[in-house]
Scaffold this motif. Structure first.
Motif, PDB file in Angstrom:
ATOM      1  N   ALA A 190      -8.238  55.101   5.947  1.00  0.00           N
ATOM      2  CA  ALA A 190      -8.667  53.900   6.655  1.00  0.00           C
ATOM      3  C   ALA A 190      -7.613  53.480   7.675  1.00  0.00           C
ATOM      4  O   ALA A 190      -6.412  53.573   7.417  1.00  0.00           O
ATOM      5  CB  ALA A 190      -8.915  52.761   5.671  1.00  0.00           C
ATOM      6  N   VAL A 191      -8.067  53.035   8.846  1.00  0.00           N
ATOM      7  CA  VAL A 191      -7.166  52.615   9.922  1.00  0.00           C
ATOM      8  C   VAL A 191      -7.402  51.140  10.228  1.00  0.00           C
ATOM      9  O   VAL A 191      -8.542  50.717  10.442  1.00  0.00           O
ATOM     10  CB  VAL A 191      -7.423  53.443  11.202  1.00  0.00           C
ATOM     11  CG1 VAL A 191      -6.588  52.909  12.356  1.00  0.00           C
ATOM     12  CG2 VAL A 191      -7.109  54.910  10.960  1.00  0.00           C
ATOM     13  N   LEU A 192      -6.346  50.366  10.227  1.00  0.00           N
ATOM     14  CA  LEU A 192      -6.427  48.968  10.652  1.00  0.00           C
ATOM     15  C   LEU A 192      -5.922  48.884  12.090  1.00  0.00           C
ATOM     16  O   LEU A 192      -4.782  49.280  12.375  1.00  0.00           O
ATOM     17  CB  LEU A 192      -5.592  48.062   9.744  1.00  0.00           C
ATOM     18  CG  LEU A 192      -6.147  47.796   8.340  1.00  0.00           C
ATOM     19  CD1 LEU A 192      -5.184  46.927   7.553  1.00  0.00           C
ATOM     20  CD2 LEU A 192      -7.530  47.144   8.411  1.00  0.00           C
ATOM     21  N   PRO A 193      -6.753  48.384  13.004  1.00  0.00           N
ATOM     22  CA  PRO A 193      -6.332  48.323  14.416  1.00  0.00           C
ATOM     23  C   PRO A 193      -5.181  47.349  14.623  1.00  0.00           C
ATOM     24  O   PRO A 193      -5.045  46.362  13.900  1.00  0.00           O
ATOM     25  CB  PRO A 193      -7.603  47.861  15.138  1.00  0.00           C
ATOM     26  CG  PRO A 193      -8.416  47.175  14.089  1.00  0.00           C
ATOM     27  CD  PRO A 193      -8.101  47.860  12.796  1.00  0.00           C
ATOM     28  N   LYS A 194      -4.361  47.651  15.620  1.00  0.00           N
ATOM     29  CA  LYS A 194      -3.184  46.820  15.886  1.00  0.00           C
ATOM     30  C   LYS A 194      -3.369  45.928  17.113  1.00  0.00           C
ATOM     31  O   LYS A 194      -2.966  44.783  17.125  1.00  0.00           O
ATOM     32  CB  LYS A 194      -1.965  47.723  16.085  1.00  0.00           C
ATOM     33  CG  LYS A 194      -1.674  48.644  14.913  1.00  0.00           C
ATOM     34  CD  LYS A 194      -0.484  49.547  15.210  1.00  0.00           C
ATOM     35  CE  LYS A 194      -0.199  50.520  14.078  1.00  0.00           C
ATOM     36  NZ  LYS A 194      -1.263  51.539  13.932  1.00  0.00           N
ATOM     37  N   GLY A 195      -3.964  46.471  18.156  1.00  0.00           N
ATOM     38  CA  GLY A 195      -4.101  45.712  19.397  1.00  0.00           C
ATOM     39  C   GLY A 195      -5.463  45.069  19.550  1.00  0.00           C
ATOM     40  O   GLY A 195      -6.202  44.874  18.574  1.00  0.00           O
TER      41      GLY A 195
ATOM     42  N   ASN B 162      -8.830  51.234  19.730  1.00  0.00           N
ATOM     43  CA  ASN B 162      -8.375  52.076  20.834  1.00  0.00           C
ATOM     44  C   ASN B 162      -8.095  53.499  20.350  1.00  0.00           C
ATOM     45  O   ASN B 162      -7.509  53.711  19.293  1.00  0.00           O
ATOM     46  CB  ASN B 162      -7.108  51.457  21.438  1.00  0.00           C
ATOM     47  CG  ASN B 162      -6.703  52.116  22.732  1.00  0.00           C
ATOM     48  OD1 ASN B 162      -6.160  53.207  22.743  1.00  0.00           O
ATOM     49  ND2 ASN B 162      -6.960  51.431  23.837  1.00  0.00           N
ATOM     50  N   TYR B 163      -8.505  54.477  21.146  1.00  0.00           N
ATOM     51  CA  TYR B 163      -8.285  55.887  20.793  1.00  0.00           C
ATOM     52  C   TYR B 163      -6.795  56.215  20.633  1.00  0.00           C
ATOM     53  O   TYR B 163      -6.403  57.029  19.795  1.00  0.00           O
ATOM     54  CB  TYR B 163      -8.871  56.800  21.874  1.00  0.00           C
ATOM     55  CG  TYR B 163     -10.279  57.264  21.594  1.00  0.00           C
ATOM     56  CD1 TYR B 163     -10.686  57.653  20.318  1.00  0.00           C
ATOM     57  CD2 TYR B 163     -11.208  57.346  22.628  1.00  0.00           C
ATOM     58  CE1 TYR B 163     -11.971  58.098  20.084  1.00  0.00           C
ATOM     59  CE2 TYR B 163     -12.512  57.785  22.401  1.00  0.00           C
ATOM     60  CZ  TYR B 163     -12.878  58.162  21.128  1.00  0.00           C
ATOM     61  OH  TYR B 163     -14.152  58.596  20.890  1.00  0.00           O
ATOM     62  N   ARG B 164      -5.955  55.578  21.447  1.00  0.00           N
ATOM     63  CA  ARG B 164      -4.527  55.881  21.379  1.00  0.00           C
ATOM     64  C   ARG B 164      -3.954  55.526  20.005  1.00  0.00           C
ATOM     65  O   ARG B 164      -3.056  56.203  19.502  1.00  0.00           O
ATOM     66  CB  ARG B 164      -3.776  55.128  22.487  1.00  0.00           C
ATOM     67  CG  ARG B 164      -2.375  55.644  22.731  1.00  0.00           C
ATOM     68  CD  ARG B 164      -1.742  54.973  23.942  1.00  0.00           C
ATOM     69  NE  ARG B 164      -2.418  55.296  25.183  1.00  0.00           N
ATOM     70  CZ  ARG B 164      -2.245  56.428  25.859  1.00  0.00           C
ATOM     71  NH1 ARG B 164      -1.411  57.356  25.387  1.00  0.00           N
ATOM     72  NH2 ARG B 164      -2.878  56.650  26.985  1.00  0.00           N
ATOM     73  N   GLU B 165      -4.502  54.475  19.384  1.00  0.00           N
ATOM     74  CA  GLU B 165      -4.045  54.110  18.044  1.00  0.00           C
ATOM     75  C   GLU B 165      -4.407  55.182  17.012  1.00  0.00           C
ATOM     76  O   GLU B 165      -3.679  55.395  16.047  1.00  0.00           O
ATOM     77  CB  GLU B 165      -4.642  52.764  17.639  1.00  0.00           C
ATOM     78  CG  GLU B 165      -4.118  51.583  18.457  1.00  0.00           C
ATOM     79  CD  GLU B 165      -4.653  50.256  17.945  1.00  0.00           C
ATOM     80  OE1 GLU B 165      -4.981  50.161  16.745  1.00  0.00           O
ATOM     81  OE2 GLU B 165      -4.757  49.309  18.753  1.00  0.00           O
ATOM     82  N   LEU B 166      -5.530  55.864  17.218  1.00  0.00           N
ATOM     83  CA  LEU B 166      -5.920  56.944  16.299  1.00  0.00           C
ATOM     84  C   LEU B 166      -4.960  58.129  16.418  1.00  0.00           C
ATOM     85  O   LEU B 166      -4.632  58.774  15.417  1.00  0.00           O
ATOM     86  CB  LEU B 166      -7.355  57.395  16.582  1.00  0.00           C
ATOM     87  CG  LEU B 166      -8.444  56.331  16.444  1.00  0.00           C
ATOM     88  CD1 LEU B 166      -9.824  56.973  16.590  1.00  0.00           C
ATOM     89  CD2 LEU B 166      -8.342  55.615  15.108  1.00  0.00           C
TER      90      LEU B 166
END
Length: 437
Positions: A26-31, A307-311
Motif C-alpha cells: 500500500a502507498v500513502l501519497p505525500k504531495g 503522482n507517478y513520481r511517488e510510485l
C-alpha cells in the motif's frame, strides 16, 4: 484435451518474474493529489466542490456529467487547492480537481448496506453507478452501463477476465493470489443480475496457482466455472477471450452483450465487491511498477490521484536511468515523457526500460512473408491495411475490414522488415472513428 485459445497471437518475453512474487504494497501519497475529470469514456465529470473546500476520504467531489459518465471521489482528506487544467499521462491537459493532502486520511461515514442477496437488481446497479466504477483494464467504460444491457435475459455468460496476457503486468495475478475471495464474490454479485447466465473465471495456464485457488473457492458454486486458457498474447483481448471461453465470435460493430456475454477485468470486479458489500466508492487500484530500470519492481495499491513520481520512489527509484517509460504494458501501452502526472482509474502499470529497441529499428520494404497475417487475431491482412492507411485510402481500408484490427501489436512485433503496421492502422482507425462521431 485441446487448450482454450484463438487463432493467431504471439509469445513475447513476459517479464512477469520481476514483480509477480512480491506481495502488494500500500502507498500513502505525500504531495497534492490530482483528479482529472475525464477518467472514463463519455462526458467528463462535473465538480461539486470549490476551491478552499475541506474534503474527506471517500467524499464525492465530482458527479457524472451525463448518462455515459462516472462520479469521482476524494482519496485523501484535505483542502481543494484548485480546479484547473493539468497534464495527464497521454500528454493532454485535462480539467482537474487538485487536493492538498493533509496527511490525516480522515474518512466519511459510508452508508450501511444490506446483504446483496436482499438487494434488487436495480439497487445493485445503482451501487455500482454511484461508486464511479469504470472498466479498469484500460477502456474506462462505465461499468453500470455494461451491466445494464437492453435484453438481460439473453446474457448467458459473465466472464471475469483473469488472463493478464500483457507482458510485465502482474497486478491481476497478485489480486488473485492475495484476495481471491473478493474476486469470486464480485463475480457472484455480477452474476446475480442475469438469471440465465453462468460465470467464467478465465485464467491463462501460466498461473496454475491461481487456477487451483479459484477452483477450490468455486467448487460449490454450480453457476461458476474456472477455465484455463492457453498462454498466448492477446488472450485477454475481449474478442479473443469470448471466443476462447465460449466459441462465440464478435466483430467491431458488435458489443459482447450481442453475443450473450459480459466481460469485466479483475480489478473492476473487486471494485464491484467493495461497492456492493462495503458501500465504498472506487478510490484505489493496483498499479504494477516494473522494468529493468526499476530497483524494486512490484505492485502497489495506489490511491487514485497519486503522482507517478511517488510510485517510482516507492519502488526504490531507478537503478539505471530509463531510456523508455511506458504507461501500461509494452504491447498496447504508450510512451510517456513526464512522470509528474496523476494515476487514474484506468492506470494499470508503469514500465521503465533501459533499452528502447523500437527506436533502433529502421523500417524497410515489405518482403511479403505473411507473418503478420499468421499472427493477426483479427484475421485481417495488416500489410495491406497499412498500405491503405499510408495512402489515406478509406474505401479500400474499410472494404478490407480495417476496423476489425484490435490494435494488439502482434503484426508489428513479428514483422522482419520492422514496419510500424499497428501504429499506421491505428492512426487510420482513429481518424475514421472521429469522422463517424
Amino acid at each position: 484435451m485441446a487448450k482454450l485459445t484463438f487463432v493467431g497471437g504471439i509469445h513475447p518475453y513476459d517479464g512477469k518474474n520481476l514483480s509477480k512474487d512480491k506481495p502488494i504494497k500500500a502507498v500513502l501519497p505525500k504531495g497534492d493529489l490530482v483528479y482529472p475529470l475525464s477518467q472514463h469514456i463519455g462526458a467528463p465529470a462535473k465538480p461539486i466542490v470549490e476551491k478552499g473546500d475541506h474534503v474527506l476520504t471517500g467524499q464525492k467531489i465530482a458527479e457524472a456529467g451525463g448518462f455515459v459518465s462516472a462520479p469521482i471521489y476524494a482519496t485523501v482528506s484535505g483542502t481543494v487547492k484548485a480546479i484547473e487544467p493539468r497534464r495527464v499521462v497521454t500528454g493532454d491537459s485535462v480539467m482537474s480537481i487538485i487536493i492538498e493532502n493533509d496527511g490525516l486520511y480522515e474518512e466519511v461515514e459510508y452508508p450501511e448496506v444490506k446483504p446483496f442477496e436482499d438487494m434488487s437488481k436495480e439497487e445493485i446497479i445503482n451501487c455500482i453507478k454511484e461508486a464511479g466504477i469504470v472498466g479498469m483494464g484500460g477502456a474506462g467504460f462505465p461499468t453500470f452501463i455494461k451491466l445494464s444491457p437492453k435484453e438481460p435475459d439473453k446474457i448467458e455468460y459473465v466472464i471475469a477476465n483473469c488472463a493478464e496476457c500483457e507482458p510485465y503486468l502482474t497486478s491481476d495475478y497478485r489480486r488473485m493470489i492475495e484476495e481471491p475471495e473478493k474476486l469470486v464474490e464480485g463475480l457472484k454479485i455480477s452474476l446475480s443480475l442475469f438469471d440465465n447466465a453462468r460465470g467464467i473465471l478465465a485464467v491463462e495456464d501460466n498461473k496454475p496457482d491461481c487456477i487451483e485457488i479459484l477452483k477450490n473457492l468455486t467448487k460449490d458454486e454450480p453457476r461458476i466455472s474456472v477455465k484455463a486458457l492457453k498462454t498466448k498474447y492477446p488472450q485477454g483481448s475481449e474478442r479473443q477471450l469470448i471466443y476462447a471461453t465460449t466459441g462465440r465470435k464478435i466483430n467491431s460493430s458488435m458489443l459482447p452483450a450481442d453475443a450473450g456475454c459480459i466481460v469485466n477485468n479483475v480489478d473492476t470486479i473487486v471494485a464491484i465487491y467493495h461497492a456492493v458489500i462495503d458501500g465504498k466508492p472506487l478510490m484505489n487500484r493496483i498499479v504494477t511498477v516494473t522494468g529493468d530500470a526499476i530497483t524494486d519492481s512490484r505492485n502497489f495499491i495506489v490511491r487514485i490521484g497519486t503522482n507517478y513520481r511517488e510510485l517510482i520512489e516507492e519502488a526504490g527509484g531507478f537503478k539505471q536511468d530509463p531510456v523508455k517509460i511506458v504507461s501500461g504494458g509494452p504491447m498496447m501501452g504508450f510512451a510517456i515523457f513526464d512522470l509528474d502526472v496523476p494515476t487514474t482509474k484506468t492506470a494499470s502499470a508503469l514500465l521503465c526500460l533501459t533499452e528502447d529497441d523500437v527506436s533502433y529499428m529502421a523500417p524497410s520494404a515489405c518482403i511479403n512473408c505473411g507473418r503478420c497475417v499468421e499472427v493477426c487475431p483479427g484475421r485481417v491482412v495488416p500489410k495491406m491495411l497499412s498500405e491503405y492507411a499510408e495512402h489515406y485510402d478509406e474505401e479500400e481500408f474499410l472494404s478490407h475490414n480495417g476496423m476489425e484490427c484490435c490494435e494488439c501489436g502482434c503484426c508489428s512485433f513479428v514483422c522482419p522488415a520492422k514496419r510500424p503496421l499497428t501504429q499506421t492502422i491505428k492512426s487510420m482507425r482513429k481518424m475514421l472513428l472521429a469522422k463517424r462521431r
